[in-house]
Design a protein around this motif. Structure first.
Motif, PDB file in Angstrom:
ATOM      1  N   GLU A   8       0.821  -1.211   0.000  1.00  0.00           N
ATOM      2  CA  GLU A   8       0.000   0.000   0.000  1.00  0.00           C
ATOM      3  C   GLU A   8       0.862   1.272   0.000  1.00  0.00           C
ATOM      4  OE1 GLU A   8      -3.189   0.199  -0.451  1.00  0.00           O
ATOM      5  OE2 GLU A   8      -3.649  -1.949  -0.343  1.00  0.00           O
ATOM      6  N   LYS A  11       2.633   2.000  -3.488  1.00  0.00           N
ATOM      7  CA  LYS A  11       1.847   2.477  -4.639  1.00  0.00           C
ATOM      8  C   LYS A  11       1.246   3.868  -4.414  1.00  0.00           C
ATOM      9  CE  LYS A  11      -2.548   0.125  -3.737  1.00  0.00           C
ATOM     10  NZ  LYS A  11      -3.458  -0.932  -4.123  1.00  0.00           N
ATOM     11  N   ARG A  12       1.596   4.480  -3.290  1.00  0.00           N
ATOM     12  CA  ARG A  12       1.037   5.813  -3.039  1.00  0.00           C
ATOM     13  C   ARG A  12       1.965   6.946  -3.473  1.00  0.00           C
ATOM     14  NH1 ARG A  12      -2.291   2.796  -0.540  1.00  0.00           N
ATOM     15  NH2 ARG A  12      -4.362   3.544   0.051  1.00  0.00           N
ATOM     16  N   GLY A  36      -7.426   9.879 -14.041  1.00  0.00           N
ATOM     17  CA  GLY A  36      -7.647   9.007 -12.893  1.00  0.00           C
ATOM     18  C   GLY A  36      -9.074   8.482 -12.848  1.00  0.00           C
ATOM     19  N   LYS A  75      -8.173  12.439  -4.525  1.00  0.00           N
ATOM     20  CA  LYS A  75      -7.508  11.148  -4.612  1.00  0.00           C
ATOM     21  C   LYS A  75      -7.967  10.444  -5.873  1.00  0.00           C
ATOM     22  CE  LYS A  75      -6.767   6.954  -1.997  1.00  0.00           C
ATOM     23  NZ  LYS A  75      -5.482   7.033  -1.331  1.00  0.00           N
ATOM     24  N   GLU A  77      -6.871   7.004  -8.792  1.00  0.00           N
ATOM     25  CA  GLU A  77      -5.999   5.875  -9.119  1.00  0.00           C
ATOM     26  C   GLU A  77      -5.516   6.029 -10.540  1.00  0.00           C
ATOM     27  OE1 GLU A  77      -8.836   2.647  -7.329  1.00  0.00           O
ATOM     28  OE2 GLU A  77      -7.138   1.714  -8.373  1.00  0.00           O
ATOM     29  N   TYR A  78      -4.278   5.670 -10.761  1.00  0.00           N
ATOM     30  CA  TYR A  78      -3.790   5.702 -12.133  1.00  0.00           C
ATOM     31  C   TYR A  78      -2.727   4.614 -12.299  1.00  0.00           C
ATOM     32  CZ  TYR A  78      -1.793   7.320 -16.510  1.00  0.00           C
ATOM     33  OH  TYR A  78      -1.352   7.372 -17.804  1.00  0.00           O
ATOM     34  N   TYR A  81      -1.443   2.995  -9.307  1.00  0.00           N
ATOM     35  CA  TYR A  81      -0.961   3.873  -8.237  1.00  0.00           C
ATOM     36  C   TYR A  81      -2.143   4.586  -7.572  1.00  0.00           C
ATOM     37  CZ  TYR A  81       3.709   3.275 -10.206  1.00  0.00           C
ATOM     38  OH  TYR A  81       4.897   2.746 -10.651  1.00  0.00           O
ATOM     39  N   GLU A  82      -1.991   4.865  -6.290  1.00  0.00           N
ATOM     40  CA  GLU A  82      -3.006   5.633  -5.554  1.00  0.00           C
ATOM     41  C   GLU A  82      -2.429   7.018  -5.347  1.00  0.00           C
ATOM     42  OE1 GLU A  82      -5.824   4.501  -3.542  1.00  0.00           O
ATOM     43  OE2 GLU A  82      -5.801   2.453  -4.333  1.00  0.00           O
TER      44      GLU A  82
END
Ligand code: GDP
Length: 528
Positions: A8, A11-12, A36, A75, A77-78, A81-82
């Protein structure tokens, strides 16, 4: 090591945008959210801002402000990745919060208008990033308009922001002759086409700079491109990930946010290059995000301007461990247990009901004034995160009471508002004035309004001859005494009891620095 936590954390990406008003921050943010999948169509972010701009009425602005809580953290996601994009308020919302947000990120995205180069607010925000050597990626925007020569823009950034530029894409022409960009690392050409639809757009891609079709497409401009690429290669500064991560070098991308050109290229590199959540310093040790024990630090407090809901939202960055809703933590400053039940976990729009969060994420905690900026929460270990300071104000006002009987309420109100980080309060040591300091002018309006509505104090401002403030330290007691005697009438104590020099003008500050070499003049002060 806890595998789930490591996955976690890794990936941030938590970042903020650094720009001067009108460079294109809002437009770019919107495109990033589009990639995103957090919004479907362009216009969403924009219209909110337009609404805010259209009104000069303070009450209406408050209502907007209620909404803006949700856009404080975006926020999305792509590519697995977060990403947490922390808003850095600009325009009339520019305030000390804008600076403090930058102390809660792991990296920054610098947006520059190609026609303007480096502007004042960019300079200030970069100073804040430099405090923590924050890694910066640069996006040079508005290539669809005529602007400065790309070499000149980079020279401007290098000289004024003291950071080495390494272009990872290179523009072909500009304004009416803008044809696209060459990706220097990937050896790819992206051809520009202006589409204003706001949908995700991909340009044509040529893989080879010697592709004969290139001459058909670019005409004479192909020679210029080859020449400039040769020049860049000759200049010989290669991209160096370690130097980027130390804030010494910035990879540079060119594009046009409004045409969604060059944005995805930049985003693809951003997620690969930008650091995941980093260890953060406390008064006793550095805390790694991979530690199992939960820890978090508050970097911003937003008051609810609705009179009927006097709660505040404390924005907490999670620094280590896993957060689960309803977890019990220690609130070390007040020495109490604290159950974080009423928390907002900022999420992409299509993922509601999430109950947990990880390092790099931001949660919003509702409270009634029991939390202040810099407060640290952990499972057990008594820690105090540092590096989220007060910043030297840039505007000053003396507060006047309409009703002198309300002095006590005024004092209480100002102390509480200062604690919340809404404004800074200085009490001169030679008189009983109340001097307020702010980074953005709007902070003063907010204070007068809140004094009236929350403390029933009718206050107004008058100008005061202070242009800048420095916090004063010295190991040398004698030097400190001499300094205090000499500048007595310009000295004040701030809301946490620290000594500050309120300089009437920059020249006086300069001469004070020269006259007292054993005195430290700081532009920031750690919050206790
Ligand atoms: P912010 O103040 O930094 O958030 O800037 P905005 O995103 O609101 O942009 C300021 C102005 O520049 C707006 O009128 C945008 O439409 C315009 N703008 C943004 N990006 C581009 C671009 O790539 N090309 C051109 N020509 N205009 C742009």
């Amino acid at each position: 090591m806890n595998k789930e936590l490591k996955r976690e954390v890794d990936k941030r990406r938590t970042f903020g945008i650094i720009s001067h008003p009108d460079a294109g921050k809002t437009t770019l943010t919107e495109k990033l959210l589009l990639y995103g999948g957090a919004i479907q169509m362009a216009g969403t972010v924009k219209s909110r801002k337009a609404a805010r701009h259209a009104t000069s009425d303070w009450m209406a602005m408050e209502q907007e402000r209620g909404i803006s809580v949700t856009s404080s953290v975006m926020k999305f996601e792509y590519n697995g990745y977060e990403i947490n994009l922390l808003d850095t308020p600009g325009h009339q919302d520019f305030s000390e919060d804008t600076y403090r947000v930058l102390t809660a990120v792991d990296s920054g995205l610098l947006v520059i208008d190609v026609a303007k180069g480096v502007e004042t607010q960019t300079l200030k925000l970069m100073d804040v990033c430099r405090l923590r050597s924050t890694p910066i990626i640069t996006f040079i925007n508005k290539l669809d308009r005529d602007g400065l020569d790309p070499f000149a823009v980079m020279a401007d950034i290098e000289e004024r922001l003291k950071i080495e530029c390494v272009p990872l894409t290179w523009p072909i022409g500009m304004g009416s002759t803008f044809r696209g960009t060459w990706n220097i690392l990937k050896h790819e050409l992206h051809l520009f086409s202006a589409t204003h639809g706001g949908k995700v757009q991909k340009g044509d891609i040529f893989k080879d700079i010697n592709d004969p079709r290139l001459t058909d497409v670019l005409g004479e401009q192909v020679h210029q491109l080859r020449e400039e690429l040769a020049l860049l290669e000759g200049a010989g500064t290669p991209f160096d990930l370690a130097r980027y991560r130390k804030g010494e070098q910035t990879p540079v991308f060119f594009g046009s946010a409004i045409n969604n050109f060059g944005v995805q290229e930049m985003l693809n590199s951003f997620v690969e290059l930008a650091p995941p959540p980093q260890p953060r310093p406390t008064t006793t040790r550095d805390v790694s995000p991979y530690e199992d024990e939960f820890s978090g630090v508050v970097f911003k407090i937003q008051a609810n301007m609705d009179k009927n809901h006097r709660d505040r939202i404390a924005f907490m960055r999670i620094c280590s461990g896993k957060f689960t809703r309803g977890m019990k933590v220690k609130h070390h400053r007040v020495g109490k247990d604290f159950t974080i039940a009423n928390a907002t976990i900022f999420m992409a729009q299509d993922r509601t009901g999430i109950e947990e969060a990880f390092p790099g994420d931001i949660i919003g905690i509702h409270n009634h004034g029991t939390i202040k900026i810099g407060d640290t929460f952990t499972d057990k270990e008594p820690l105090k995160f540092i590096g989220i300071p007060n910043f030297s104000p840039e505007h000053f006002r003396r507060v006047q009471l309409k009703d002198p009987m309300k002095r006590k309420q005024l004092q209480k109100g100002l102390e509480q508002l200062a604690e919340e980080g809404a404004v800074q309060l200085f009490r001169p040591i030679s008189n009983s004035d109340y001097i307020l300091g702010a980074v953005g002018m709007l902070q003063f309006d907010v204070i007068v309004h809140r004094l009236l509505h929350e403390y029933a104090v009718n206050a107004l401002y008058e100008p005061v001859s202070v242009t800048t403030a420095r916090w004063i330290h010295s190991e040398d007691k004698r030097a400190l005494d001499d300094f205090t005697d000499y500048y007595r009438s310009d000295l004040a104590i701030d809301a946490e009891g620290c000594l500050a020099y309120l300089a009437p003008n920059p020249w006086k500050l300069e001469s004070a620095v020269e006259r007292f070499p054993k005195i430290l003049f700081s532009t920031t002060r750690e919050i206790r």
